[in-house]
Structures are given as C-alpha cells and as structure tokens.
Design a protein around this motif. Structure first.
Motif, PDB file in Angstrom:
ATOM      1  N   CYS A   1       0.825  -1.209   0.000  1.00 48.48           N
ATOM      2  CA  CYS A   1       0.000   0.000   0.000  1.00 48.48           C
ATOM      3  C   CYS A   1       0.860   1.260   0.000  1.00 48.48           C
ATOM      4  N   LEU A   2       1.922   1.235   0.792  1.00 46.93           N
ATOM      5  CA  LEU A   2       2.829   2.394   0.798  1.00 46.93           C
ATOM      6  C   LEU A   2       3.450   2.615  -0.583  1.00 46.93           C
ATOM      7  N   TYR A   3       3.813   1.495  -1.203  1.00 48.93           N
ATOM      8  CA  TYR A   3       4.395   1.588  -2.556  1.00 48.93           C
ATOM      9  C   TYR A   3       3.396   2.240  -3.518  1.00 48.93           C
ATOM     10  N   ARG A   4       2.137   1.753  -3.461  1.00 53.68           N
ATOM     11  CA  ARG A   4       1.115   2.311  -4.342  1.00 53.68           C
ATOM     12  C   ARG A   4       0.840   3.774  -4.019  1.00 53.68           C
ATOM     13  N   LEU A   5       0.867   4.077  -2.727  1.00 48.57           N
ATOM     14  CA  LEU A   5       0.578   5.449  -2.314  1.00 48.57           C
ATOM     15  C   LEU A   5       1.696   6.406  -2.747  1.00 48.57           C
ATOM     16  N   TRP A   6       2.928   5.893  -2.725  1.00 41.49           N
ATOM     17  CA  TRP A   6       4.090   6.742  -3.067  1.00 41.49           C
ATOM     18  C   TRP A   6       4.188   6.983  -4.570  1.00 41.49           C
ATOM     19  N   TYR A   7       3.956   5.889  -5.356  1.00 43.06           N
ATOM     20  CA  TYR A   7       4.181   5.991  -6.787  1.00 43.06           C
ATOM     21  C   TYR A   7       2.891   6.119  -7.597  1.00 43.06           C
TER      22      TYR A   7
ATOM     23  N   THR B   1      -0.879   7.483  -8.692  1.00 43.26           N
ATOM     24  CA  THR B   1      -1.675   8.708  -8.672  1.00 43.26           C
ATOM     25  C   THR B   1      -3.141   8.416  -8.350  1.00 43.26           C
TER      26      THR B   1
END
Length: 602
Positions: free
Chosen positions: A297-303, A305
């Motif tokens: 989730c952090l990965y998706r949230l960081w990269y 849109t």
C-alpha cells in the motif's frame, strides 16, 4: 450469531480442527460413509424446518449486517479521502452514512444473537422433549446396553450441539460465503492483487501452523483426560462419602485430591506455555502478511496517482476481514461433522426398538375392579438366547393371594419380576393376566398401570414424604396418604417427625432408617391402588414382626390385591398362599409341607 458448539480445545486450535475435519470429510467420501453424515443432517433438518421462516429472517439479517459493515468501511475510506483532499462539501453526508451504517450493523448483530438464542433454545427444548419421550419409551433391555452416564451426556450435550447447529449452520454458510464474496469483490474492485493476496493469507497461516498441530492435539487430549479423571474422582468420592468417613480415611482422600490438583496444575501450566509460544508464532506470521500488504500500500501510495489514504485504510481493514471470512467458511466443516456425530449419537437412542403396547390394554383396565389373576405358562427366557435364566416356568397368583418367590441371589427372582412388568419378554410361553369374566391379555407396557411395584433397595427421592407418596398417585388426598402409611406400618413414625407428611428428606431418604424408607416405598405403592402388587425384596430391612404385620395388612385391608413377593426370608412363608422356588433355571411350586418346614427352620 451463536457459535457452533465445539470441544474444549482453545481458540488457537481452530486450524487443527479444520485440518482434521477436512481429512475426515475426505475419508468419509472415499469409504462411502458420507451418506451417513447426510442422513444425520436430514434428521437435524426435521427440527430446523419448523422454524424455517425465522431462520430465513436470521439469514437476511446476517447478510444485511455484513453489507452495512462493508458500507461503513467504504464510507470511512471516502471520508478520509475528502479530509485529505480538503473537499468538505459532502463530508457531513458521508459521516452520517458511515456512523448510521456502523450503528445499524451493531444493532443487527445483537438482534441476530437474540434471534439465534431464542430459536436455539426452542429447538433444543423440542429436541430434548422429543428425545426424552422416545428414550423412556425404548425397549428396556436394549436401552440398558448403554451406561446411564452416557445417556445423560447424549441427552444434555449432544442435544445442545444439534439444537445450536439446527439453527445456525445453514445461515452461517450463507452469511460467511456472502461476507467472503462481498469483501473479495470490494477489494478486487480497487486492486486485484490485494484481493488475491489477502485470500492467500488465511491458508498460508494455516499451512505455517501445521508443525504445531501434533503438540496441540497432545496437550488438548491431556487436558481432557485430566478433567475427566478429576470429575470421576469427585463424583466417586462424594457418592461414597459415608463409606470414606466410616473407614476414617478422609485425610487420605484429601491427599489424593491434592495430588490430582498438582498434576492438573502442571499440565495446565505446560499447556499455557505452549499456547503462548503458539500465539507468538501465529502473531508473527500474521504480522508478516499484514506488513507485506502495508508495504504494498505504501508503494502504491508513493508511486501511484490513483491510490489514496482512504483506499489504503480500506485495504488494511478488509484484507483482515477477508482472511477472517475465509477462516469462517473453512471453520464450518468441523461444526458440520461435530453436529452429525452428535445427531448420530442421539439417533442411536431414539431409534431403539419401542416397548410393546397393545391398544386393548386400556379397555382391560375397566375389568380390574374385581381383581386380576397373573399366569405364567411354559415360560422360557434368557437375556442371551443361548443362556436361559428360566425354562418352562409356570406360576399363578390371584386376587387375595400372596405368592412368594424364593431362591438364592442370581437365580432369577428379579428376572421373573421384570417379566411380570413386561420390561423383558419371554422367548417362549406366555405371561398373561385374566379378569374375573375370563378375559385375558398378554402383559405389555400398558399393563404396568395395573401394577404397583416396590423394587429392591432405597428408592426414596429428595423432597417431602408427601411428594414421595404422590409419585404413586398425584391426586391423592391427605386421608388416602395416611391410610396407605397405616397399611405399611409407617404412620406412627411419620406422625412423630417434626413436620409429619411435610418432613423434608434428603437424597436416598436421608433422615430415615432403611426400614422406614422401605415402609414409605410400600405405602407409595399401596396408594397407587393397582390390582397387582409386586414386592421385590421390599421388606428385607424390616424386622420379622413388622414384615408379617405389613403383609397381613395387605391381605385384610386390600382383599382384592394380587400380591407377589420375592424374599430371602422364609419367616413369612406361612402367610403365603403359594411358594415358588427359583433355582437352576427352574421355577418349582413347593407343597404346603415344604413351605411350612422352611418357615419353621427360620
């Protein structure tokens, strides 16, 4: 929702139960016995269908509750997204929907529990009532193949399991499947990877826990064994408390209890230590899966849109919900098997052969006012067909007669009484009663209404003397009770008790001597006012004078009674019309000279 009843293994053993249940299910399918499980469930559903609309309502409420829970989670997601994005124009509406759906979910959940409890109690009571009536109407010999403790266990615990599952099992399946499918769809709508990874987390945790299954089984079994041993020790000790006190070994039994408590404590502590280790392992494994999802989730949230804080919160919450839903679906299998086992155990009792009841017996009762004659003709019987207890026996007892059965213990006197009570039935010959007009009837379960029976031993129940007497006849007046007590030579000592007929007695007539207890039992039988009276060693605790007085009273105060007594004491034989000796599988009528000699020898 009411949980399906399981064994006393801890919650951490749920995975073990699921694995065992799956293996058992596969075995049943392979060996062709799965049909027995289906038969057991068909029997359970005979009770469920009486409450089908309530169960449908229960299922609908469960689905609505699950839906509201998901809506609440979605509203929480959108609320976070609005706050983070500072788009507050519709925040109030989302907040109302979120709080409202959460409150409705709580209400529905508690309503489900209430409905489940009410239906479960009603079905459990229906089953107990039905099972009870069928057990007591079962063939005596077949029912005695089961230990009384086993019957009580089946009647209480197994009926409770069946009652619970009859309500909850089908709704649990539907609600769990809906919860699983709905949660999966919600997650898949936002991210298919998260949905499948969350789905895989539950079996992954189960697979990782397999190495502890053997230990869980060992400790669980050990705890159950220790609990059973402790219960057996306690029951045996309190039941034989008089003997223990008389031997002066109360301290010895206290030490035995301390030893068992110490052993149980050690096993409990060992089990607790293992449970702590298991919990730590399972928590670490669960945390790994949760952290993996959190990292993704952090990965998706960081990269990404198109990924928001609200979506991340939804994923973290509902991934655990999907795992729980999967476990709930898998956990249905142990309940399914446990319920079928309980149903099978109950069915073994309720499907026992029923007692023989002849419809013409009730009309025959009207002929009993002038007395009845009992006749055994060429009778042979054995509990084991290859080992007869009596062969070619003959016996007759008529109104106004006292007929004695004598013989050594174990020769068949009590068996003869059981034949007269139609608890067992002859392999050959007949046991019949004949009225004054010559009408005859084979003895059966219905003819027990024509018999008053006083069995061996102390049969006094807890309660007052009056309550004990009313067992024989519920509507008896006080005058009738006093008359019965007088006939049984019991009125004098009853009147001397502090509260007379209302004197409270303890278990097994505590507060009375054995002789007094026997006289109360005889009075109870006399009060029943049946034309036939059976006394099975019922005067063994009376002194000779009282015994003779009771029997004389029966002859003079109840002249139409047909009385049969079994006795070891020849002192009353000269009061008897006929004497039969039961010995070596034979029932022999003694002549008057032999009977008189036996009476004088005493």
């Amino acid at each position: 929702m009411k949980e399906t009843k399981r064994n006393d293994a801890p919650p951490d053993a749920a995975e073990e139960q699921s694995f065992r249940a799956l293996r058992e299910l596969r075995r049943r399918v392979k060996d062709g016995t799965f049909g027995e499980i289906l038969d057991d469930w068909r029997w359970i559903f005979t009770y469920s269908k009486r409450y089908r609309w309530a169960i449908v309502f229960y299922t609908v409420l469960g689905i609505v509750s699950t839906t509201l829970g998901l809506i609440s989670s979605l509203m929480a997601k959108y609320t976070l997204d609005i706050i983070v994005g500072q788009k507050t124009s519709k925040l109030w509406l989302l907040f109302i929907i979120m709080v409202g759906s959460a409150l409705f979910s709580v209400v529905f959940e508690n309503l489900l529990g209430r409905i489940s409890l009410k239906i479960g109690i009603r079905i459990g009571n229906d089953i107990r009532s039905d099972v009870f009536s069928k057990i007591i109407d079962s063939d005596w010999a077949r029912l005695n193949e089961y230990q009384s403790g086993d019957i009580v266990n089946r009647f209480n615990n197994d009926t409770g399991t069946v009652g619970s599952n009859a309500v909850s099992w089908l709704p649990t399946i539907l609600i769990s499947l809906y919860r699983f499918a709905a949660t999966f769809v919600v997650l898949a709508h936002y991210d298919l990877f998260i949905a499948f990874f969350s789905l895989a987390s539950a079996p992954a945790l189960m697979l990782m826990s397999r190495f502890v299954i053997r230990k869980q089984r060992y400790y669980g079994q050990k705890m159950r064994e220790m609990s059973s041993k402790m219960m057996s020790f306690e029951v045996e000790t309190f039941y034989n408390l008089d003997t223990i006190k008389s031997f002066g070994v109360t301290d010895q039994y206290g030490r035995k209890l301390d030893d068992r408590l110490e052993e149980m404590k050690q096993v409990s502590l060992d089990y607790n230590k293992f449970t702590i280790h298991t919990n730590v392992f399972m928590s670490v494994a669960g945390t790994v899966v949760s952290m993996t999802i959190f990292g993704y989730c952090l990965y998706r949230l960081w990269y990404g849109t198109d990924f928001t804080f609200g979506t991340m919160t939804l994923f973290l919450q509902q991934s655990r919900g999907l795992s729980a839903a999967f476990r709930s679906v898998v956990g249905i299998i142990p309940g399914f098997l446990n319920a079928s086992v309980s149903a099978h155990r109950i069915r073994e009792l309720v499907e026992l052969p029923k007692e023989i009841r002849l419809p013409e017996s009730r009309a025959f009762a009207e002929k009993a006012k002038d007395g009845l004659t009992l006749e055994l003709t060429d009778l042979s019987f054995g509990y084991d067909p290859d080992k007869p207890v009596v062969e070619h026996a003959a016996l007759r007892a008529g109104p106004g007669e006292i007929v004695a059965l004598i013989g050594a213990s174990g020769e068949g006197k009590t068996t003869m009484i059981r034949l007269l009570l139609a608890l067992v039935h002859p392999g050959a010959g007949s046991v019949r009663i004949r009225a004054a007009d010559g009408a005859e009837l084979t003895l059966n379960a219905e003819t027990r209404s024509l018999i008053s029976y006083v069995p061996q031993g102390n049969t006094i129940l807890s309660g007052t003397i009056e309550e004990n007497l009313r067992v024989g006849r519920e509507d008896a007046t006080e005058a009738e009770m006093r008359a019965a007590l007088e006939l049984a030579c019991a009125l004098d000592f009853v009147d001397k008790l502090p509260n007379g007929l209302r004197t409270e007695l303890g278990r097994r007539g505590k507060g009375l001597s054995e002789g007094q207890a026997q006289r109360i039992a005889i009075a109870r039988a006399v009060l029943r006012d049946a034309p036939i009276l059976l006394l099975d060693e019922a005067t063994s605790s009376l002194d000779v004078a009282t015994e003779r007085r009771v029997l004389r009273n029966l002859m003079t105060m109840a002249p139409n009674k047909t009385c049969i007594v079994t006795t070891h004491r020849p002192s009353v034989l000269n009061l008897c019309t006929r004497v039969y000796q039961v010995t070596a599988r034979a029932v022999t009528e003694l002549d008057a000279e032999t009977s008189a000699r036996l009476a004088m020898d005493f």
